[in-house]
Design a protein around this motif. Structure first.
Motif, PDB file in Angstrom:
ATOM      1  N   VAL A  93       0.749  -1.134  -0.104  1.00  0.00           N
ATOM      2  CA  VAL A  93      -0.112  -0.033   0.026  1.00  0.00           C
ATOM      3  C   VAL A  93       0.940   1.312  -0.116  1.00  0.00           C
ATOM      4  CG1 VAL A  93      -1.721   1.350   1.458  1.00  0.00           C
ATOM      5  CG2 VAL A  93      -2.006  -1.048   1.110  1.00  0.00           C
ATOM      6  N   GLU A  94       1.995   1.206   0.746  1.00  0.00           N
ATOM      7  CA  GLU A  94       2.629   2.362   0.866  1.00  0.00           C
ATOM      8  C   GLU A  94       3.405   2.526  -0.503  1.00  0.00           C
ATOM      9  OE1 GLU A  94       3.237   2.177   5.796  1.00  0.00           O
ATOM     10  OE2 GLU A  94       5.197   1.819   4.412  1.00  0.00           O
ATOM     11  N   ALA A  95       4.119   1.595  -0.999  1.00  0.00           N
ATOM     12  CA  ALA A  95       4.637   1.701  -2.245  1.00  0.00           C
ATOM     13  C   ALA A  95       3.801   2.052  -3.488  1.00  0.00           C
ATOM     14  CB  ALA A  95       5.503   0.434  -2.467  1.00  0.00           C
ATOM     15  N   ALA A  96       2.624   1.803  -3.275  1.00  0.00           N
ATOM     16  CA  ALA A  96       1.616   1.956  -4.352  1.00  0.00           C
ATOM     17  C   ALA A  96       1.248   3.477  -4.739  1.00  0.00           C
ATOM     18  CB  ALA A  96       0.399   1.196  -4.149  1.00  0.00           C
ATOM     19  N   GLY A  97       1.520   4.144  -3.603  1.00  0.00           N
ATOM     20  CA  GLY A  97       1.043   5.618  -4.189  1.00  0.00           C
ATOM     21  C   GLY A  97      -0.443   5.606  -4.622  1.00  0.00           C
ATOM     22  N   ASP A  98      -0.504   6.506  -5.715  1.00  0.00           N
ATOM     23  CA  ASP A  98      -1.947   6.473  -6.066  1.00  0.00           C
ATOM     24  C   ASP A  98      -2.578   5.298  -6.681  1.00  0.00           C
ATOM     25  OD1 ASP A  98      -0.224   8.676  -6.331  1.00  0.00           O
ATOM     26  OD2 ASP A  98      -1.210   8.990  -8.577  1.00  0.00           O
ATOM     27  N   MET A  99      -1.752   4.144  -6.811  1.00  0.00           N
ATOM     28  CA  MET A  99      -2.117   3.011  -7.461  1.00  0.00           C
ATOM     29  C   MET A  99      -3.004   2.362  -6.566  1.00  0.00           C
ATOM     30  SD  MET A  99       0.560   0.580  -9.479  1.00  0.00           S
ATOM     31  CE  MET A  99       1.477   0.329  -7.965  1.00  0.00           C
ATOM     32  N   LYS A 100      -4.251   1.507  -7.004  1.00  0.00           N
ATOM     33  CA  LYS A 100      -5.170   0.946  -6.139  1.00  0.00           C
ATOM     34  C   LYS A 100      -4.656  -0.494  -5.811  1.00  0.00           C
ATOM     35  CE  LYS A 100      -8.066   4.317  -7.390  1.00  0.00           C
ATOM     36  NZ  LYS A 100      -7.989   5.354  -6.538  1.00  0.00           N
ATOM     37  N   VAL A 101      -4.567  -0.728  -4.472  1.00  0.00           N
ATOM     38  CA  VAL A 101      -4.127  -2.137  -4.099  1.00  0.00           C
ATOM     39  C   VAL A 101      -5.547  -3.047  -3.951  1.00  0.00           C
ATOM     40  CG1 VAL A 101      -2.942  -3.468  -2.316  1.00  0.00           C
ATOM     41  CG2 VAL A 101      -1.990  -1.236  -3.270  1.00  0.00           C
ATOM     42  N   PHE A 102      -5.625  -4.086  -4.449  1.00  0.00           N
ATOM     43  CA  PHE A 102      -6.554  -5.169  -4.002  1.00  0.00           C
ATOM     44  C   PHE A 102      -5.879  -6.249  -3.603  1.00  0.00           C
ATOM     45  CE2 PHE A 102      -8.018  -2.775  -7.887  1.00  0.00           C
ATOM     46  CZ  PHE A 102      -9.351  -2.403  -7.545  1.00  0.00           C
ATOM     47  N   SER A 103      -6.350  -6.738  -2.245  1.00  0.00           N
ATOM     48  CA  SER A 103      -5.914  -8.093  -1.611  1.00  0.00           C
ATOM     49  C   SER A 103      -6.671  -9.198  -2.027  1.00  0.00           C
ATOM     50  CB  SER A 103      -5.618  -7.581  -0.409  1.00  0.00           C
ATOM     51  OG  SER A 103      -6.968  -7.641   0.363  1.00  0.00           O
ATOM     52  N   VAL A 104      -6.093 -10.381  -2.224  1.00  0.00           N
ATOM     53  CA  VAL A 104      -6.893 -11.610  -2.077  1.00  0.00           C
ATOM     54  C   VAL A 104      -7.239 -12.090  -0.906  1.00  0.00           C
ATOM     55  CG1 VAL A 104      -6.758 -13.983  -3.081  1.00  0.00           C
ATOM     56  CG2 VAL A 104      -5.604 -12.078  -4.211  1.00  0.00           C
ATOM     57  N   VAL A 105      -8.700 -12.280  -0.786  1.00  0.00           N
ATOM     58  CA  VAL A 105      -9.325 -12.709   0.473  1.00  0.00           C
ATOM     59  C   VAL A 105     -10.005 -14.064   0.496  1.00  0.00           C
ATOM     60  CG1 VAL A 105      -9.358 -10.419   1.726  1.00  0.00           C
ATOM     61  CG2 VAL A 105     -11.468 -11.034   0.213  1.00  0.00           C
ATOM     62  N   ALA A 106     -10.201 -14.738  -0.892  1.00  0.00           N
ATOM     63  CA  ALA A 106     -10.579 -15.703  -1.191  1.00  0.00           C
ATOM     64  C   ALA A 106     -10.399 -15.780  -2.338  1.00  0.00           C
ATOM     65  CB  ALA A 106     -12.091 -15.858  -0.927  1.00  0.00           C
ATOM     66  N   MET A 107     -10.451 -17.465  -2.804  1.00  0.00           N
ATOM     67  CA  MET A 107     -10.037 -17.635  -4.202  1.00  0.00           C
ATOM     68  C   MET A 107     -11.036 -18.408  -5.009  1.00  0.00           C
ATOM     69  SD  MET A 107      -5.734 -17.743  -4.483  1.00  0.00           S
ATOM     70  CE  MET A 107      -5.755 -17.581  -6.326  1.00  0.00           C
ATOM     71  N   SER A 108     -11.197 -18.703  -6.242  1.00  0.00           N
ATOM     72  CA  SER A 108     -11.867 -19.215  -7.102  1.00  0.00           C
ATOM     73  C   SER A 108     -11.972 -20.544  -7.457  1.00  0.00           C
ATOM     74  CB  SER A 108     -12.355 -18.277  -8.300  1.00  0.00           C
ATOM     75  OG  SER A 108     -11.187 -18.443  -9.144  1.00  0.00           O
ATOM     76  N   HIS A 109     -10.663 -21.163  -7.193  1.00  0.00           N
ATOM     77  CA  HIS A 109     -10.402 -22.623  -7.761  1.00  0.00           C
ATOM     78  C   HIS A 109     -10.766 -23.524  -6.365  1.00  0.00           C
ATOM     79  CE1 HIS A 109      -7.048 -21.301  -5.239  1.00  0.00           C
ATOM     80  NE2 HIS A 109      -6.603 -22.483  -5.298  1.00  0.00           N
ATOM     81  N   PRO A 110     -11.216 -24.914  -6.727  1.00  0.00           N
ATOM     82  CA  PRO A 110     -11.740 -25.787  -5.914  1.00  0.00           C
ATOM     83  C   PRO A 110     -10.827 -25.754  -4.830  1.00  0.00           C
ATOM     84  CG  PRO A 110     -11.998 -26.701  -7.989  1.00  0.00           C
ATOM     85  CD  PRO A 110     -11.257 -25.456  -8.174  1.00  0.00           C
ATOM     86  N   SER A 160      -6.355  -7.099   5.831  1.00  0.00           N
ATOM     87  CA  SER A 160      -6.293  -6.155   4.685  1.00  0.00           C
ATOM     88  C   SER A 160      -6.901  -4.648   5.003  1.00  0.00           C
ATOM     89  CB  SER A 160      -7.176  -6.638   3.406  1.00  0.00           C
ATOM     90  OG  SER A 160      -6.717  -7.875   3.230  1.00  0.00           O
ATOM     91  N   MET A 161      -7.902  -4.731   5.591  1.00  0.00           N
ATOM     92  CA  MET A 161      -8.383  -3.120   6.011  1.00  0.00           C
ATOM     93  C   MET A 161      -7.413  -2.451   7.050  1.00  0.00           C
ATOM     94  SD  MET A 161     -12.334  -3.737   6.697  1.00  0.00           S
ATOM     95  CE  MET A 161     -13.679  -3.664   5.323  1.00  0.00           C
ATOM     96  N   LYS A 162      -6.786  -3.081   7.865  1.00  0.00           N
ATOM     97  CA  LYS A 162      -5.697  -2.614   8.988  1.00  0.00           C
ATOM     98  C   LYS A 162      -4.589  -2.108   8.016  1.00  0.00           C
ATOM     99  CE  LYS A 162      -6.744  -5.025  12.882  1.00  0.00           C
ATOM    100  NZ  LYS A 162      -6.933  -6.390  13.457  1.00  0.00           N
ATOM    101  N   ALA A 163      -4.293  -2.718   6.835  1.00  0.00           N
ATOM    102  CA  ALA A 163      -3.314  -2.351   5.956  1.00  0.00           C
ATOM    103  C   ALA A 163      -3.338  -1.281   4.919  1.00  0.00           C
ATOM    104  CB  ALA A 163      -2.646  -3.720   5.147  1.00  0.00           C
ATOM    105  N   GLY A 164      -4.777  -1.035   4.709  1.00  0.00           N
ATOM    106  CA  GLY A 164      -5.252   0.065   3.960  1.00  0.00           C
ATOM    107  C   GLY A 164      -5.380   0.009   2.649  1.00  0.00           C
ATOM    108  N   VAL A 165      -5.784  -1.324   2.251  1.00  0.00           N
ATOM    109  CA  VAL A 165      -5.965  -1.720   0.878  1.00  0.00           C
ATOM    110  C   VAL A 165      -7.173  -0.873   0.311  1.00  0.00           C
ATOM    111  CG1 VAL A 165      -4.930  -3.787   1.157  1.00  0.00           C
ATOM    112  CG2 VAL A 165      -7.435  -3.659   1.088  1.00  0.00           C
ATOM    113  N   TYR A 166      -7.555  -0.808  -0.995  1.00  0.00           N
ATOM    114  CA  TYR A 166      -8.385   0.134  -1.804  1.00  0.00           C
ATOM    115  C   TYR A 166      -9.621  -1.045  -1.944  1.00  0.00           C
ATOM    116  CZ  TYR A 166     -10.943   2.175  -5.677  1.00  0.00           C
ATOM    117  OH  TYR A 166     -11.856   2.707  -6.497  1.00  0.00           O
ATOM    118  N   GLY A 167      -9.404  -2.378  -2.258  1.00  0.00           N
ATOM    119  CA  GLY A 167     -10.301  -3.380  -2.569  1.00  0.00           C
ATOM    120  C   GLY A 167      -9.773  -4.731  -2.209  1.00  0.00           C
ATOM    121  N   PHE A 168     -10.914  -5.501  -2.625  1.00  0.00           N
ATOM    122  CA  PHE A 168     -10.656  -7.141  -2.377  1.00  0.00           C
ATOM    123  C   PHE A 168     -10.886  -7.809  -3.852  1.00  0.00           C
ATOM    124  CE2 PHE A 168     -12.594  -5.693   1.680  1.00  0.00           C
ATOM    125  CZ  PHE A 168     -11.434  -5.588   2.237  1.00  0.00           C
ATOM    126  N   VAL A 169     -10.241  -8.937  -3.931  1.00  0.00           N
ATOM    127  CA  VAL A 169     -10.391  -9.953  -4.953  1.00  0.00           C
ATOM    128  C   VAL A 169     -11.007 -11.143  -4.248  1.00  0.00           C
ATOM    129  CG1 VAL A 169      -9.351 -11.458  -6.694  1.00  0.00           C
ATOM    130  CG2 VAL A 169      -8.186  -9.408  -6.020  1.00  0.00           C
TER     131      VAL A 169
END
Ligand code: NUP
Length: 214
Positions: free
Chosen positions: A100-117, A134-143
């Protein structure tokens, strides 16, 4: 690129010329183009800069390293002009915060669950904890998986108004309308589009189906 679209194209083609042409043809009908290791390893990192000239680019690197290494990678992705980057959250708050810190104005999405079996073996049992990290780290959104409505609804309930981008549509069994109804803001679609005989037509159809839900 289309600001109002809810479609993110997953450009997992390894034929670079075809990938670039498809990115250009589909960009008017999608919100962003997601690049992953296959195209980056075939085309080189400059593909991020090239596609960024006409579209938002989300780099699906699924970063999962120590904070310093994550930072070094994200700084480079930012130099290349990406709009967003995807990181894992299971590595912990410090690693994700470095992203998040290195991203600057880039949006960071964190993986919180995945789609494969196999995601149910471990990862998908911990989505609530991963959202909190993820919220504590300050991400923009989730995958979160667009083909697992039960999990997606739980993630939406805990995520509040944060953005959710969801793969698992088409080739992995999910449906774009059901995924948005279950809480996705954007759907990520790869093979259903790029393996179709008319990829632009399929992308336009998905875009239109989703715009009718607004
Ligand atoms: O849980 C995930 N599932 C998934 O498929 C997280 C992802 N980032 N992806 C990615 O989304 C996957 O690596 C691929 O780039 C895209 C889905 O492609 P397709 O199944 O629509 O072809």
């Amino acid at each position: 690129m289309s600001d109002g679209s809810r479609l993110i194209l997953a450009l997992d083609l390894v034929d670079v010329g075809r990938a670039l042409r498809m990115a250009q043809d589909i960009s008017p009908h999608c919100f962003a183009i997601k690049v992953n290791w296959p195209i980056i390893l075939h085309a080189g990192p400059q593909i991020i800069r090239e596609i960024s000239r006409f579209s938002r680019v989300i780099c699906d690197l699924k970063l999962a390293d120590i904070p310093n290494t994550n930072r070094l990678i994200v700084e480079r992705v930012r130099e290349l002009g990406a709009w967003g980057v995807i990181a894992h959250s299971f590595v912990g708050q410090d690693s994700l915060r470095a992203v998040v810190e290195a991203a600057g104005d880039m949006k960071v999405f964190s993986v919180v669950a995945m789609s494969h079996p196999g995601a149910s073996d471990l990862l998908n049992r911990f989505h609530d904890m991963l959202i909190d990290i993820s919220m504590k780290a300050g991400v923009y959104g989730f995958v979160a998986p667009g083909n697992n409505e039960a999990v997606l609804r739980q993630i939406r309930a805990r995520a509040g108004g944060m953005k959710i981008i969801s793969p698992g549509i088409g080739a992995q069994g999910g449906d774009e309308v059901s995924a948005v109804a279950a809480g996705a803001d954007y759907v990520i679609v790869g093979r259903k589009i790029y393996q179709a005989s008319d990829p632009v037509k399929v992308a336009m159809e998905i875009d239109q189906r989703l715009s009718m839900m607004l």
